[in-house]
Enzyme design. Structure first.
Site, mmCIF file in Angstrom:
data_model
loop_
_atom_site.group_PDB
_atom_site.id
_atom_site.type_symbol
_atom_site.label_atom_id
_atom_site.label_comp_id
_atom_site.label_asym_id
_atom_site.label_seq_id
_atom_site.Cartn_x
_atom_site.Cartn_y
_atom_site.Cartn_z
ATOM 1 N N HIS A 102 49.649 28.647 29.419
ATOM 2 C CA HIS A 102 49.429 28.951 27.978
ATOM 3 C C HIS A 102 48.235 29.100 27.764
ATOM 4 O O HIS A 102 47.092 28.843 28.475
ATOM 5 C CB HIS A 102 49.730 27.634 27.224
ATOM 6 C CG HIS A 102 49.125 26.346 27.782
ATOM 7 N ND1 HIS A 102 49.505 25.507 28.987
ATOM 8 C CD2 HIS A 102 47.982 25.640 27.507
ATOM 9 C CE1 HIS A 102 48.597 24.572 29.299
ATOM 10 N NE2 HIS A 102 48.044 24.581 28.714
ATOM 11 N N HIS A 104 44.892 28.523 24.801
ATOM 12 C CA HIS A 104 44.517 27.829 23.676
ATOM 13 C C HIS A 104 43.753 28.876 22.630
ATOM 14 O O HIS A 104 42.723 29.624 23.229
ATOM 15 C CB HIS A 104 43.556 26.714 24.031
ATOM 16 C CG HIS A 104 44.140 25.705 24.693
ATOM 17 N ND1 HIS A 104 44.471 24.322 24.143
ATOM 18 C CD2 HIS A 104 44.387 25.583 26.182
ATOM 19 C CE1 HIS A 104 45.083 23.554 25.115
ATOM 20 N NE2 HIS A 104 45.069 24.135 26.441
HETATM 21 P P1 5GP Z 1 46.332 21.733 28.715
HETATM 22 O O1 5GP Z 1 45.486 20.526 28.982
HETATM 23 O O2 5GP Z 1 47.362 21.863 29.704
HETATM 24 O O3 5GP Z 1 45.673 23.189 28.743
HETATM 25 O O4 5GP Z 1 46.816 21.765 27.242
HETATM 26 C C1 5GP Z 1 48.051 21.556 26.934
HETATM 27 C C2 5GP Z 1 48.223 21.277 25.370
HETATM 28 O O5 5GP Z 1 49.357 21.105 25.112
HETATM 29 C C3 5GP Z 1 47.386 19.901 24.716
HETATM 30 O O6 5GP Z 1 46.383 20.524 23.934
HETATM 31 C C4 5GP Z 1 48.411 19.094 24.152
HETATM 32 O O7 5GP Z 1 47.864 18.438 23.051
HETATM 33 C C5 5GP Z 1 49.480 20.060 24.037
HETATM 34 N N1 5GP Z 1 50.894 19.583 23.834
HETATM 35 C C6 5GP Z 1 51.475 18.903 24.940
HETATM 36 N N2 5GP Z 1 52.704 18.439 24.482
HETATM 37 C C7 5GP Z 1 52.978 19.129 23.442
HETATM 38 C C8 5GP Z 1 53.958 19.153 22.416
HETATM 39 O O8 5GP Z 1 55.139 18.506 22.978
HETATM 40 N N3 5GP Z 1 54.072 19.850 21.403
HETATM 41 C C9 5GP Z 1 52.652 20.543 21.136
HETATM 42 N N4 5GP Z 1 53.091 21.475 19.934
HETATM 43 N N5 5GP Z 1 51.693 20.450 21.958
HETATM 44 C C10 5GP Z 1 51.663 19.866 23.139
#
Ligand code: 5GP
Ligand code: ZN
Length: 138
Positions: A102, A104
């Site tokens: 993903h 951001h």
């Molecule tokens: P990472 O730290 O893996 O780069 O970011 C994962 C992101 O996914 C986090 O910012 C978190 O808030 C978001 N996230 C986790 N679970 C969910 C979810 O169930 N729905 C949505 N919309 N975002 C999520």
């Protein structure tokens, strides 16, 4: 199309977990982050499951940035932002929590209170050695 039934983002793609979608096409989905860093914080994902950027396909890596460029102006316009950060956490040490590739998109405004990473001083010979090592490992 690979799906991992235990993956939270695959469940969002399948509609098993609700999300606030802002863009969708055959191969990509963009939706609002549930714990936003700033207003309009969006995640862009390939629908095909891979754990992180290094495991996504070359086409997916290109496609993700194309989607970022396509939707970022609308995101900024909608929340009154003047810029945005793009973040791709890769590996748990980087802060990656969800192991479905993903990107951001974090809208930014003047004086939004968000801190950037701090730079460190460096020595020229250190930089030369690091650059040489990286080049040798390519
Ligand atoms: P990472 O730290 O893996 O780069 O970011 C994962 C992101 O996914 C986090 O910012 C978190 O808030 C978001 N996230 C986790 N679970 C969910 C979810 O169930 N729905 C949505 N919309 N975002 C999520
Ligand atoms: Zn997944």
């Amino acid at each position: 199309m690979q799906q991992d039934p235990s993956c939270i983002f695959c469940k969002i793609i399948a509609g098993e977990i609700p999300s606030h979608k802002i863009y969708e096409d055959k191969n990509y989905l963009a939706f609002l982050d549930i714990h936003p860093i700033s207003r309009g914080h969006t995640l862009v994902i390939p629908k095909n499951h891979s754990t992180d950027l290094l495991h996504a396909t070359p086409n997916e890596r290109k496609g993700l940035l194309e989607i970022v460029a396509k939707i970022a102006p609308a995101i900024m316009k909608s929340v009154g932002a003047k810029g945005f950060n793009v973040g791709i956490n890769t590996g748990k040490e980087s802060g990656q929590d969800v192991f479905h590739t993903h990107v951001h998109i974090i809208p930014r405004s003047t004086r939004d209170g968000l801190k950037s990473w701090e730079n460190m001083p460096s020595k020229t010979h250190d930089l030369a050695e690091i650059a040489r090592n990286i080049a040798q490992n390519l």
